[in-house]
Write a protein that holds these residues in place. Structure first.
Motif, PDB file in Angstrom:
ATOM      1  N   SER B  81       0.819  -1.215   0.000  1.00 35.58           N
ATOM      2  CA  SER B  81       0.000   0.000   0.000  1.00 35.58           C
ATOM      3  C   SER B  81       0.852   1.264   0.000  1.00 35.58           C
ATOM      4  O   SER B  81       0.331   2.368  -0.147  1.00 35.58           O
ATOM      5  N   SER B  82       2.168   1.119   0.226  1.00 34.53           N
ATOM      6  CA  SER B  82       3.041   2.302   0.150  1.00 34.53           C
ATOM      7  C   SER B  82       4.434   1.828  -0.237  1.00 34.53           C
ATOM      8  O   SER B  82       4.757   0.641  -0.123  1.00 34.53           O
ATOM      9  N   LEU B  83       5.258   2.808  -0.713  1.00 32.08           N
ATOM     10  CA  LEU B  83       6.638   2.463  -1.043  1.00 32.08           C
ATOM     11  C   LEU B  83       7.395   2.178   0.253  1.00 32.08           C
ATOM     12  O   LEU B  83       7.200   2.882   1.250  1.00 32.08           O
ATOM     13  N   PRO B  84       8.248   1.151   0.267  1.00 31.47           N
ATOM     14  CA  PRO B  84       8.979   0.847   1.494  1.00 31.47           C
ATOM     15  C   PRO B  84      10.011   1.918   1.838  1.00 31.47           C
ATOM     16  O   PRO B  84      10.520   1.954   2.947  1.00 31.47           O
ATOM     17  N   VAL B  85      10.367   2.785   0.882  1.00 25.22           N
ATOM     18  CA  VAL B  85      11.338   3.840   1.138  1.00 25.22           C
ATOM     19  C   VAL B  85      10.845   5.136   0.473  1.00 25.22           C
ATOM     20  O   VAL B  85      10.348   5.107  -0.656  1.00 25.22           O
ATOM     21  N   ALA B  86      10.936   6.253   1.218  1.00 25.59           N
ATOM     22  CA  ALA B  86      10.489   7.531   0.654  1.00 25.59           C
ATOM     23  C   ALA B  86      11.480   7.984  -0.415  1.00 25.59           C
ATOM     24  O   ALA B  86      12.642   7.593  -0.392  1.00 25.59           O
ATOM     25  N   THR B  91      17.591   8.586  -1.871  1.00 22.55           N
ATOM     26  CA  THR B  91      18.839   9.290  -2.176  1.00 22.55           C
ATOM     27  C   THR B  91      19.774   9.243  -0.969  1.00 22.55           C
ATOM     28  O   THR B  91      20.987   9.022  -1.109  1.00 22.55           O
ATOM     29  N   ASN B  92      19.195   9.419   0.216  1.00 20.24           N
ATOM     30  CA  ASN B  92      19.987   9.375   1.442  1.00 20.24           C
ATOM     31  C   ASN B  92      20.630   7.993   1.622  1.00 20.24           C
ATOM     32  O   ASN B  92      21.796   7.875   1.992  1.00 20.24           O
ATOM     33  N   GLN B  93      19.856   6.951   1.327  1.00 19.52           N
ATOM     34  CA  GLN B  93      20.366   5.587   1.486  1.00 19.52           C
ATOM     35  C   GLN B  93      21.482   5.274   0.491  1.00 19.52           C
ATOM     36  O   GLN B  93      22.371   4.477   0.776  1.00 19.52           O
ATOM     37  N   THR B  94      21.394   5.871  -0.685  1.00 14.31           N
ATOM     38  CA  THR B  94      22.424   5.592  -1.702  1.00 14.31           C
ATOM     39  C   THR B  94      23.483   6.700  -1.728  1.00 14.31           C
ATOM     40  O   THR B  94      24.142   6.917  -2.736  1.00 14.31           O
ATOM     41  N   LEU B 173       7.266  13.336  -4.174  1.00 14.77           N
ATOM     42  CA  LEU B 173       8.299  13.370  -5.222  1.00 14.77           C
ATOM     43  C   LEU B 173       8.832  14.787  -5.418  1.00 14.77           C
ATOM     44  O   LEU B 173      10.042  15.001  -5.491  1.00 14.77           O
ATOM     45  N   LEU B 174       7.902  15.753  -5.466  1.00  9.23           N
ATOM     46  CA  LEU B 174       8.336  17.133  -5.711  1.00  9.23           C
ATOM     47  C   LEU B 174       9.217  17.647  -4.571  1.00  9.23           C
ATOM     48  O   LEU B 174      10.212  18.338  -4.801  1.00  9.23           O
ATOM     49  N   LYS B 175       8.857  17.287  -3.328  1.00 13.66           N
ATOM     50  CA  LYS B 175       9.693  17.667  -2.197  1.00 13.66           C
ATOM     51  C   LYS B 175      11.093  17.085  -2.372  1.00 13.66           C
ATOM     52  O   LYS B 175      12.107  17.768  -2.164  1.00 13.66           O
ATOM     53  N   ALA B 176      11.130  15.815  -2.751  1.00 13.27           N
ATOM     54  CA  ALA B 176      12.423  15.148  -2.922  1.00 13.27           C
ATOM     55  C   ALA B 176      13.236  15.856  -4.005  1.00 13.27           C
ATOM     56  O   ALA B 176      14.448  16.060  -3.855  1.00 13.27           O
ATOM     57  N   VAL B 177      12.568  16.242  -5.100  1.00 18.06           N
ATOM     58  CA  VAL B 177      13.294  16.886  -6.211  1.00 18.06           C
ATOM     59  C   VAL B 177      13.912  18.214  -5.763  1.00 18.06           C
ATOM     60  O   VAL B 177      15.075  18.495  -6.044  1.00 18.06           O
ATOM     61  N   VAL B 178      13.126  19.009  -5.017  1.00 19.42           N
ATOM     62  CA  VAL B 178      13.653  20.293  -4.540  1.00 19.42           C
ATOM     63  C   VAL B 178      14.878  20.064  -3.653  1.00 19.42           C
ATOM     64  O   VAL B 178      15.919  20.711  -3.800  1.00 19.42           O
ATOM     65  N   LEU B 179      14.759  19.102  -2.733  1.00 20.78           N
ATOM     66  CA  LEU B 179      15.880  18.809  -1.828  1.00 20.78           C
ATOM     67  C   LEU B 179      17.092  18.296  -2.617  1.00 20.78           C
ATOM     68  O   LEU B 179      18.239  18.641  -2.326  1.00 20.78           O
ATOM     69  N   LEU B 250      16.999  18.978   6.545  1.00 24.45           N
ATOM     70  CA  LEU B 250      15.944  19.732   5.858  1.00 24.45           C
ATOM     71  C   LEU B 250      14.797  18.810   5.454  1.00 24.45           C
ATOM     72  O   LEU B 250      13.625  19.174   5.552  1.00 24.45           O
ATOM     73  N   ALA B 251      15.144  17.602   4.995  1.00 24.78           N
ATOM     74  CA  ALA B 251      14.107  16.643   4.612  1.00 24.78           C
ATOM     75  C   ALA B 251      13.254  16.279   5.814  1.00 24.78           C
ATOM     76  O   ALA B 251      12.029  16.161   5.719  1.00 24.78           O
ATOM     77  N   ASN B 252      13.920  16.135   6.970  1.00 22.15           N
ATOM     78  CA  ASN B 252      13.189  15.804   8.189  1.00 22.15           C
ATOM     79  C   ASN B 252      12.246  16.931   8.573  1.00 22.15           C
ATOM     80  O   ASN B 252      11.075  16.702   8.906  1.00 22.15           O
ATOM     81  N   ALA B 253      12.770  18.157   8.496  1.00 23.15           N
ATOM     82  CA  ALA B 253      11.949  19.303   8.874  1.00 23.15           C
ATOM     83  C   ALA B 253      10.759  19.463   7.944  1.00 23.15           C
ATOM     84  O   ALA B 253       9.685  19.907   8.353  1.00 23.15           O
ATOM     85  N   TRP B 254      10.942  19.076   6.678  1.00 22.86           N
ATOM     86  CA  TRP B 254       9.899  19.278   5.662  1.00 22.86           C
ATOM     87  C   TRP B 254       8.988  18.042   5.550  1.00 22.86           C
ATOM     88  O   TRP B 254       8.158  17.959   4.676  1.00 22.86           O
ATOM     89  N   ASP B 255       9.231  17.080   6.408  1.00 23.94           N
ATOM     90  CA  ASP B 255       8.411  15.876   6.415  1.00 23.94           C
ATOM     91  C   ASP B 255       8.505  15.127   5.086  1.00 23.94           C
ATOM     92  O   ASP B 255       7.513  14.715   4.495  1.00 23.94           O
ATOM     93  N   ALA B 256       9.765  14.988   4.602  1.00 23.94           N
ATOM     94  CA  ALA B 256       9.946  14.330   3.307  1.00 23.94           C
ATOM     95  C   ALA B 256      10.390  12.876   3.473  1.00 23.94           C
ATOM     96  O   ALA B 256      10.879  12.261   2.535  1.00 23.94           O
ATOM     97  N   GLY B 257      10.257  12.354   4.677  1.00 26.38           N
ATOM     98  CA  GLY B 257      10.472  10.913   4.842  1.00 26.38           C
ATOM     99  C   GLY B 257      11.847  10.492   5.280  1.00 26.38           C
ATOM    100  O   GLY B 257      12.249   9.358   5.050  1.00 26.38           O
ATOM    101  N   ILE B 258      12.634  11.403   5.887  1.00 25.49           N
ATOM    102  CA  ILE B 258      13.927  10.996   6.424  1.00 25.49           C
ATOM    103  C   ILE B 258      13.899  11.188   7.941  1.00 25.49           C
ATOM    104  O   ILE B 258      13.501  12.245   8.426  1.00 25.49           O
TER     105      ILE B 258
END
Lengths: 322, 297
Positions: B81-86, B91-94, B173-179, B250-258
């Protein structure tokens, strides 16, 4: 997109400088240089450190002068550096070629960096590589080139965008005599046949004597002299005579001429005759005399020519600064 | 050398056209800069260069895409029902692969021209030193960003195929792209500056690895320890010191899944953003100064 079509520069000086000065701290690379450069080939002569490369870099806008003004092709160097670099080519003294790229690819890229479109750049690159004499080797990486080939590739990139003026900084550096002659012939062709004004530097005076229309001599950042090459090589009024045979024949001729009132001294296999005294100074009188004496003595005349000054003499004269 | 007709001699042979002048269009600075940008971007991936130079970038890209492919396969086949990784977290993992890519390719754009002195030939042409440095940086920024965005887009396509909620996924996705864009700017600035100073490729790569991988490792360790010791402020402060910790903060603050050790909130996101922008600006100024100096020698 600001498209600009190539325009040819009209008559008038190609480069003008007024009081151009460049100091690096206590080092005075150029001091109060005021000089004009016209079309054709102009030689810039001076020992290492005389300020030749500094002058070129200032004219290209790569260095800022400490004082004075200059204009190149009618553009002021201070305000219009970009316009200057658009229509000027530059071949630096030092190595500047990436070893893993072919001369062909590199010249195309450099032509594009001067604003030529992709297909125009390819056509121009092929043209100039042919003119500088790089054949099949143009497709090989430049790291494997001989010094002569590298100099040709450097020259090709300087001509790739059909500039109106090229700065060639020591183009004959490190070349063997044959390659040196080829390069000098090429420089001469660029100035005459290609119709591109050339400012070429060298620390070897003899080289520039062969190819330049005009010579500027720098010494320690000062202008020593600037005039047409012909003026440097002005006739001194002396004559050189050579006859068939050995030193014996040479001395016989010399002694005979001396008895007739000419001051003679041996120079190598030749007799050097100082400017004739007033009674023999009329046009052709001395020549006739020498011919007659040689005939009387039964000597075969091999050579009878005016003794011309060489550029070296400018320095030997002691270099009174202008 | 080609045959030239001698004055008064026989005319030149038929293939000798003599010297031909160019009187076509000469493009303006913007077009020249665009050409330089595209060439730089291609060179970052080894395109237009030797076959050997394509190996490293594409090997790394393949390695960073592979996990994304697996994730997509799993999501599509099992109907999660959701992606296992945001997206941002992928990007953070790789990050090791991204850092290696930047460290390996920055010297291509920033060391070569300086080491071989061909920079002088560029600067003797219309583009000025600052523009040249900025365009080079832009090429590397876009190259690094593409490296991060390819697996991210793959994940997004997988999520769409699996029928996950479109608006949720698109926002994420858009949040991730900006970051990622900000991160790419940071990484390109840092590796570019290091490569432009240490002209030997080996030193440049080692320097960039130290700055991106080793430093980040140290900072992560310090962050973990201080969080463990309940020194939350210290943990967040240390995060200002590396591009990767800035990114995850920044990703954490923006709730982008990190997830970070300590949540980045309050005034911290602003500090993180400010430091990131200042770092990019500093790198750019350094690059411009460096190119200008070498060009005038």
């Amino acid at each position: 997109m600001a498209g600009v079509t190539g325009e040819q520069h009209g008559p008038g000086p190609v480069i003008t400088t007024a009081g151009l000065t460049k100091h690096y701290g206590a080092v005075h690379a150029l001091t109060d240089l005021t000089v004009q450069v016209g079309s054709g080939v102009t030689g810039l002569v001076g020992a290492n450190g005389a300020g030749k490369s500094t002058l070129i870099k200032i004219l290209l806008g790569l260095l800022e002068p400490t004082g004075g003004q200059a204009s190149v092709l009618g553009h002021d160097i201070e305000h219009a550096g970009q316009e200057i670099r658009r229509v000027v080519g530059y071949m630096p003294e030092h190595d500047c070629l990436p070893p893993d790229v072919s001369a062909s690819d590199f010249t195309v890229h450099m032509a594009r960096m001067s604003g030529l479109g992709a297909s125009a750049a390819r056509e121009r690159a092929a043209d100039v590589l042919r003119h500088v004499g790089l054949d099949e080797e143009r497709y090989r990486p430049m790291g494997g080139y001989s010094t002569g080939m590298k100099q040709r590739a450097k020259l090709a990139q300087a001509l790739a965008h059909d500039p109106q003026l090229v700065f060639l900084d020591e183009p004959t550096n490190g070349l063997d005599p044959a390659a040196r002659n080829d390069m000098l012939r090429l420089v001469q062709r660029i100035g005459s046949e290609f119709g591109i004004a050339v400012l070429v530097t060298s620390h070897l005076l003899g080289e520039l004597e062969q190819v330049s229309d005009h010579v500027i001599v720098l010494d320690g950042g000062h202008l020593l002299r600037s005039s047409a090459t012909g003026d440097f090589l002005q006739q001194t009024g002396s004559l050189l005579v050579e006859v068939v045979g050995t030193e014996t024949e040479r001395d016989r001729l010399g002694e005979a001429l001396a008895r007739l009132g000419l001051t003679c001294r041996p120079r190598g296999a030749m007799v050097a005759i100082d400017p004739p005294p007033p009674e023999l100074a009329a046009e052709g009188v001395a020549h006739d005399l020498i011919r007659d004496v040689a005939a009387e003595l039964g000597l075969g005349l091999m050579r009878l020519q005016p003794d011309r000054r060489h550029l070296e003499d400018v320095f030997l004269d002691g270099g009174a600064r202008v | 050398m080609s045959e030239v007709s001698q004055p008064g001699g026989r005319p030149g042979v038929i293939h000798d056209l003599g010297y031909r002048h160019y009187d076509g269009v000469r493009e303006g600075t913007a077009t020249i800069a665009r050409t330089l940008f595209v060439t730089g971007l291609r060179h970052a991936y080894g395109l237009g260069r030797s076959g050997k130079s394509k190996v490293m970038p594409f090997l790394l890209l393949g390695m960073s895409v592979l996990p994304a492919l697996i994730v997509v396969g799993v999501v599509v086949l099992t109907g999660l029902s959701s992606l296992p990784v945001a997206y941002a977290d992928y990007t953070n993992q790789t990050q090791l692969l991204v850092s290696l890519f930047a460290a390996a390719q920055a010297p291509v754009l920033f060391s070569r021209d300086l080491r071989h002195r061909s920079i002088v030939l560029y600067l003797a042409r219309p583009l000025a030193a600052p523009v040249f440095a900025l365009v080079r940086w832009l090429s590397l920024t876009v190259a690094v960003w593409l490296f991060m965005s390819v697996p991210t887009l793959l994940l997004y396509v997988g999520a769409m195929l699996a029928g996950l909620d479109k608006s949720d996924q698109t926002t994420s996705l858009l949040k991730a792209v900006v970051l990622q864009v900000l991160l790419a700017m940071l990484i390109a600035g840092i590796t570019g500056l290091i490569s432009s100073v240490s002209l030997r490729r080996g030193f440049a790569v080692v320097g960039s690895v130290m700055a991106l991988i080793v430093l980040t490792g140290v900072i992560t360790a310090v962050q973990a320890i201080s969080a463990d010791q309940d020194a939350d402020a210290a943990s967040t402060t240390v995060g200002l010191l590396s591009p990767w910790s800035l990114y995850s903060g920044l990703a954490n603050a923006w709730d982008a899944g990190i997830d970070t050790f300590v949540p980045v909130d309050g005034a911290w996101p602003l500090a993180y953003a400010l430091v990131a922008v200042l770092l990019v600006a500093t790198c750019l100024l350094g690059l411009v100064a460096r190119f200008r100096k070498v060009g005038s020698r």
